[in-house]
Motif scaffolding. Sequence first.
Motif, PDB file in Angstrom:
ATOM      1  N   ALA A 109       0.802  -0.906   0.178  1.00 11.10           N
ATOM      2  CA  ALA A 109      -0.359   0.300  -0.016  1.00 11.10           C
ATOM      3  C   ALA A 109       1.254   1.124  -0.190  1.00 11.10           C
ATOM      4  CB  ALA A 109      -1.307   0.050   1.495  1.00 11.10           C
ATOM      5  N   PHE A 110       1.583   1.185   1.027  1.00  8.26           N
ATOM      6  CA  PHE A 110       2.794   2.498   1.150  1.00  8.26           C
ATOM      7  C   PHE A 110       3.897   2.454  -0.651  1.00  8.26           C
ATOM      8  CE2 PHE A 110       5.632   5.523   2.398  1.00  8.26           C
ATOM      9  CZ  PHE A 110       5.077   6.375   3.088  1.00  8.26           C
ATOM     10  N   ALA A 111       3.716   1.073  -0.925  1.00  4.69           N
ATOM     11  CA  ALA A 111       5.093   1.653  -2.226  1.00  4.69           C
ATOM     12  C   ALA A 111       3.781   2.421  -3.305  1.00  4.69           C
ATOM     13  CB  ALA A 111       5.137   0.295  -2.854  1.00  4.69           C
ATOM     14  N   LEU A 112       2.872   1.796  -3.423  1.00  3.20           N
ATOM     15  CA  LEU A 112       1.666   2.930  -3.996  1.00  3.20           C
ATOM     16  C   LEU A 112       1.700   4.283  -3.902  1.00  3.20           C
ATOM     17  CD1 LEU A 112      -0.174   3.358  -6.585  1.00  3.20           C
ATOM     18  CD2 LEU A 112      -2.226   2.655  -4.947  1.00  3.20           C
ATOM     19  N   ARG A 113       1.136   4.688  -2.681  1.00 10.96           N
ATOM     20  CA  ARG A 113       1.747   6.407  -2.034  1.00 10.96           C
ATOM     21  C   ARG A 113       3.282   6.390  -2.357  1.00 10.96           C
ATOM     22  NH1 ARG A 113      -0.865   6.978   3.385  1.00 10.96           N
ATOM     23  NH2 ARG A 113      -0.989   8.823   2.914  1.00 10.96           N
ATOM     24  N   GLU A 114       3.928   6.047  -2.236  1.00  6.92           N
ATOM     25  CA  GLU A 114       5.518   6.561  -2.974  1.00  6.92           C
ATOM     26  C   GLU A 114       5.612   6.693  -3.971  1.00  6.92           C
ATOM     27  OE1 GLU A 114       8.502   7.807  -2.460  1.00  6.92           O
ATOM     28  OE2 GLU A 114       7.849   7.204  -0.558  1.00  6.92           O
ATOM     29  N   GLU A 115       4.837   6.325  -5.001  1.00  6.06           N
ATOM     30  CA  GLU A 115       5.123   6.367  -6.502  1.00  6.06           C
ATOM     31  C   GLU A 115       4.291   7.631  -7.123  1.00  6.06           C
ATOM     32  OE1 GLU A 115       3.808   4.166 -10.041  1.00  6.06           O
ATOM     33  OE2 GLU A 115       2.941   3.326  -9.196  1.00  6.06           O
ATOM     34  N   LEU A 116       2.631   8.044  -6.388  1.00  2.54           N
ATOM     35  CA  LEU A 116       2.010   8.892  -6.709  1.00  2.54           C
ATOM     36  C   LEU A 116       2.712   9.957  -6.092  1.00  2.54           C
ATOM     37  CD1 LEU A 116      -1.476   7.215  -5.647  1.00  2.54           C
ATOM     38  CD2 LEU A 116      -0.221   7.908  -7.829  1.00  2.54           C
ATOM     39  N   MET A 117       3.289  10.004  -4.790  1.00  3.72           N
ATOM     40  CA  MET A 117       3.836  11.046  -4.415  1.00  3.72           C
ATOM     41  C   MET A 117       5.220  11.649  -4.765  1.00  3.72           C
ATOM     42  SD  MET A 117       3.607  10.962   0.303  1.00  3.72           S
ATOM     43  CE  MET A 117       4.118   9.338   0.173  1.00  3.72           C
ATOM     44  N   ALA A 118       5.333  10.985  -4.663  1.00  2.00           N
ATOM     45  CA  ALA A 118       6.834  11.384  -5.757  1.00  2.00           C
ATOM     46  C   ALA A 118       6.699  11.487  -7.361  1.00  2.00           C
ATOM     47  CB  ALA A 118       8.277  10.036  -6.529  1.00  2.00           C
TER      48      ALA A 118
END
Length: 211
Positions: free
Chosen positions: A73-82
Amino acid sequence: MPTLLHIDSSAFTDGSVSREVSAAYRAAWQAQHPDGTVIHRDLAALPVPHLDAHGISAAFTPAEGRSAEQAAAFALREELMAELERADAIVIGTPMYNFTIPSSLKAWLDQVILMGRTAGDTPSAAGTPVTVIAARGGSYAPGAPREPYEFVTTYLEKVLTGMLGLEVEFIVPEFTLAATVPAMADFVQHAADSKARALEDAARLAKASAA
């Protein structure tokens, strides 16, 4: 190389005014930056999952202590925030659904808003120019009967500036349903004029952000 983050959220591809105007912004931006990068997030074609308990709790759990579900779940958040942080300019196309934004756009916002990083005292993308194409079927402008029901620009202005620290401009094409709803026939010309102004404004703001 400069980067444009282009987000569309209309459920429709054909006949979508928000998509047409966001595409005009993108074309004008690319004309200024022929070697630039465009990241296109079509939230209707590829919806971002709604933020769940794993994505929320992962933000408060050290990486080494996260479960497999939290890590994913956080990998997706990281991708979108980046993507947000990488962008030199952002354009968001959104229609009005039931007086507010589509749930797909709300899901994207929930994923990218993280206190202490993209939001808070020093938002990581602060100052980035964002142009929002906020299309609607009728009119919710000041003085219109339905002005009190406008929760697209009123919400997005607060969350994009107050939380993410972005520099927001709105383009608001109105009466987009006039050509297809018989009761709105008197507003067909208003709709055409509004869209023409929106396309002009999109090109102008894209060039300004490119500069």
